[in-house]
Design a protein around this motif. Structure first.
Motif, short mmCIF file in Angstrom:
data_model
loop_
_atom_site.label_atom_id
_atom_site.label_comp_id
_atom_site.label_asym_id
_atom_site.label_seq_id
_atom_site.Cartn_x
_atom_site.Cartn_y
_atom_site.Cartn_z
N ALA A 1 -3.05 15.76 11.38
CA ALA A 1 -2.73 16.87 12.26
C ALA A 1 -1.26 16.81 12.68
CB ALA A 1 -3.62 16.82 13.50
N THR A 2 -0.74 17.94 13.07
CA THR A 2 0.63 18.03 13.56
C THR A 2 0.64 17.84 15.08
OG1 THR A 2 1.29 19.52 11.78
CG2 THR A 2 2.65 19.53 13.76
N GLY A 3 1.57 17.04 15.55
CA GLY A 3 1.67 16.82 17.00
C GLY A 3 2.27 15.48 17.33
N VAL A 4 2.43 15.19 18.60
CA VAL A 4 3.05 13.94 19.02
C VAL A 4 2.15 13.16 19.98
CG1 VAL A 4 5.44 14.61 18.63
CG2 VAL A 4 4.35 15.21 20.79
N TYR A 5 0.83 13.31 19.77
CA TYR A 5 -0.14 12.50 20.52
C TYR A 5 -0.86 11.59 19.53
CZ TYR A 5 0.66 15.73 24.38
OH TYR A 5 1.24 16.48 25.38
N TRP B 1 14.74 18.90 0.66
CA TRP B 1 14.55 20.35 0.56
C TRP B 1 15.54 21.02 1.51
CZ3 TRP B 1 12.33 22.11 -3.48
CH2 TRP B 1 11.30 21.40 -4.10
N LEU B 2 16.35 21.93 0.96
CA LEU B 2 17.37 22.62 1.76
C LEU B 2 18.28 21.63 2.47
CD1 LEU B 2 15.20 25.52 3.24
CD2 LEU B 2 16.79 25.63 1.31
N GLY B 3 18.58 20.53 1.78
CA GLY B 3 19.50 19.54 2.31
C GLY B 3 18.93 18.64 3.38
N ASP B 4 17.61 18.68 3.57
CA ASP B 4 17.01 17.91 4.66
C ASP B 4 15.73 17.25 4.19
OD1 ASP B 4 16.68 16.87 7.19
OD2 ASP B 4 16.80 18.81 8.21
N ASN B 5 15.14 16.42 5.06
CA ASN B 5 13.87 15.79 4.75
C ASN B 5 12.75 16.83 4.64
OD1 ASN B 5 14.36 12.87 4.65
ND2 ASN B 5 14.99 13.10 6.78
N SER B 6 11.73 16.49 3.87
CA SER B 6 10.59 17.39 3.72
C SER B 6 9.84 17.52 5.04
CB SER B 6 9.64 16.85 2.65
OG SER B 6 8.90 15.73 3.14
N SER B 7 9.04 18.57 5.14
CA SER B 7 8.22 18.78 6.34
C SER B 7 7.24 17.63 6.53
CB SER B 7 7.47 20.11 6.24
OG SER B 7 6.65 20.14 5.08
N VAL B 8 6.76 17.05 5.43
CA VAL B 8 5.81 15.94 5.53
C VAL B 8 6.51 14.69 6.08
CG1 VAL B 8 4.24 14.43 4.25
CG2 VAL B 8 4.38 16.86 3.69
N THR B 9 7.76 14.45 5.64
CA THR B 9 8.54 13.34 6.19
C THR B 9 8.68 13.50 7.70
OG1 THR B 9 9.79 13.11 4.13
CG2 THR B 9 10.74 12.12 6.11
N LYS B 10 9.01 14.70 8.12
CA LYS B 10 9.17 14.96 9.55
C LYS B 10 7.85 14.74 10.29
CE LYS B 10 13.46 16.73 9.67
NZ LYS B 10 14.55 16.23 10.53
N GLN B 11 6.75 15.16 9.68
CA GLN B 11 5.45 15.00 10.32
C GLN B 11 5.10 13.53 10.50
OE1 GLN B 11 1.91 15.79 8.00
NE2 GLN B 11 0.94 16.86 9.72
N VAL B 12 5.35 12.72 9.46
CA VAL B 12 5.06 11.29 9.56
C VAL B 12 5.89 10.65 10.66
CG1 VAL B 12 5.30 9.08 8.34
CG2 VAL B 12 4.25 11.04 7.19
N ILE B 13 7.17 11.00 10.73
CA ILE B 13 8.02 10.46 11.78
C ILE B 13 7.50 10.86 13.16
CG2 ILE B 13 10.32 10.63 12.82
CD1 ILE B 13 11.44 10.73 9.95
N GLU C 1 0.85 -1.18 0.00
CA GLU C 1 0.00 0.00 0.00
C GLU C 1 0.89 1.24 0.00
OE1 GLU C 1 -3.68 2.15 2.43
OE2 GLU C 1 -2.60 0.48 3.36
N ILE C 2 0.57 2.19 -0.85
CA ILE C 2 1.31 3.45 -0.90
C ILE C 2 0.41 4.57 -0.41
CG2 ILE C 2 2.53 5.09 -2.38
CD1 ILE C 2 3.08 2.72 -4.29
N ILE C 3 0.89 5.28 0.59
CA ILE C 3 0.11 6.37 1.18
C ILE C 3 0.84 7.69 0.90
CG2 ILE C 3 -0.78 7.37 3.34
CD1 ILE C 3 -0.79 4.50 4.49
N ARG C 4 0.10 8.66 0.38
CA ARG C 4 0.65 10.01 0.18
C ARG C 4 0.07 10.89 1.27
NH1 ARG C 4 1.20 13.44 -5.53
NH2 ARG C 4 1.78 11.40 -6.34
N PRO C 5 0.81 11.09 2.36
CA PRO C 5 0.26 11.78 3.53
C PRO C 5 -0.33 13.16 3.24
CG PRO C 5 2.33 10.74 4.11
CD PRO C 5 2.18 10.60 2.62
#
Length: 245
Positions: free
Chosen positions: A64-68, A101-113, A54-58
């Motif tokens: 939502a953004t957060g760590v809960y 982007w700018l030498g780093d992971n995308s904001s979406v990658t960070k959000q998924v993590i 399965e491929i998910i495009r977040p």
């Protein structure tokens, strides 16, 4: 020799395994995502071996953004993550893919993590943290430097929350540094890159091998890594100061 080949072929039966790929592009469907080219290369190889993919495009989902675990309990009106996480729970293989982007992971990658991390306090049937028994990998694309940096961040994050990382668990492609063609652009050379194709192939096979080994073994042995064992004071080979227990 024939018996050896037949045994090797039997070891390549991966039917029953499930893989989830997160394509962490910043582009909503149906806009072209260059990351999807590398994702499809790896996913197609797995499908060919009987893995359910399965491929998910977040970016297409109101995550939502957060760590809960569920951010609607913390002021957000919508959060698609709890439903997406059910698909993660059912998977044996987890691959995070995204652009640089700018030498780093995308904001979406960070959000998924971050959202994966939000669930990391949960436990599996053996009492271990929830991602024990899953294997993980990373795919990175871009036209600027940063493939190894981005993969390092993804793989560290996955192992930190309990995902098993097999050998050679990342692959990537970058075009000429600065403005220039991206992976799927005509003439980019991306789909023809022997280095990228080799690494993507090795990653896919190693993910499948490790996932199968863990499934056959019943997961990571549940001793010395179960929170309840530590909390109850079981002798796990370390004798810390009881004041901190």
């Amino acid at each position: 020799m024939t018996e050896h080949r037949e045994a090797a072929h039997a070891d390549q039966d991966f039917a029953g395994l499930k893989a989830v790929f997160f394509n962490c592009t910043l582009k909503r469907s149906p806009e072209l995502s260059h990351t999807s080219g590398l994702v499809e290369l790896s996913a197609g190889l797995m499908r060919g071996q009987g893995v359910e993919v399965e491929i998910i495009r977040p970016i297409d989902h109101p995550i939502a953004t957060g760590v809960y675990p569920d951010m609607t309990e913390h002021g957000w009106e919508q959060d698609a993550w709890p439903e997406i996480f059910e698909r993660v729970q059912a998977a044996d293989i987890l691959v995070i893919a995204g652009p640089i982007w700018l030498g780093d992971n995308s904001s979406v990658t960070k959000q998924v993590i971050e959202r994966l991390y939000a669930m990391s306090g949960m436990t599996n049937d053996a009492g271990q943290y929830i991602y024990y028994g899953k294997v993980g990998g990373a795919l990175v694309t871009g036209n600027e430097d940063g493939v190894k940096h981005c993969a390092m961040n993804i793989l560290y994050s996955l192992q930190h929350i309990g995902v098993t990382i097999p050998p050679a668990a990342d692959a990537g492609w970058i075009g000429p540094i600065g403005p220039g063609p991206s992976y799927l652009d005509p003439g980019s050379g991306g789909p023809e890159s022997d280095f990228t194709n080799r690494n993507t192939t090795f990653m896919a096979w190693n993910l499948m091998h490790m996932a199968k080994l863990l499934r056959q073994a019943g997961g990571v042995p549940a001793w010395g890594n179960v929170p309840e064992q530590w909390n109850s004071g079981k002798d796990l080979g370390l004798d810390p100061n009881p004041e901190y227990r």
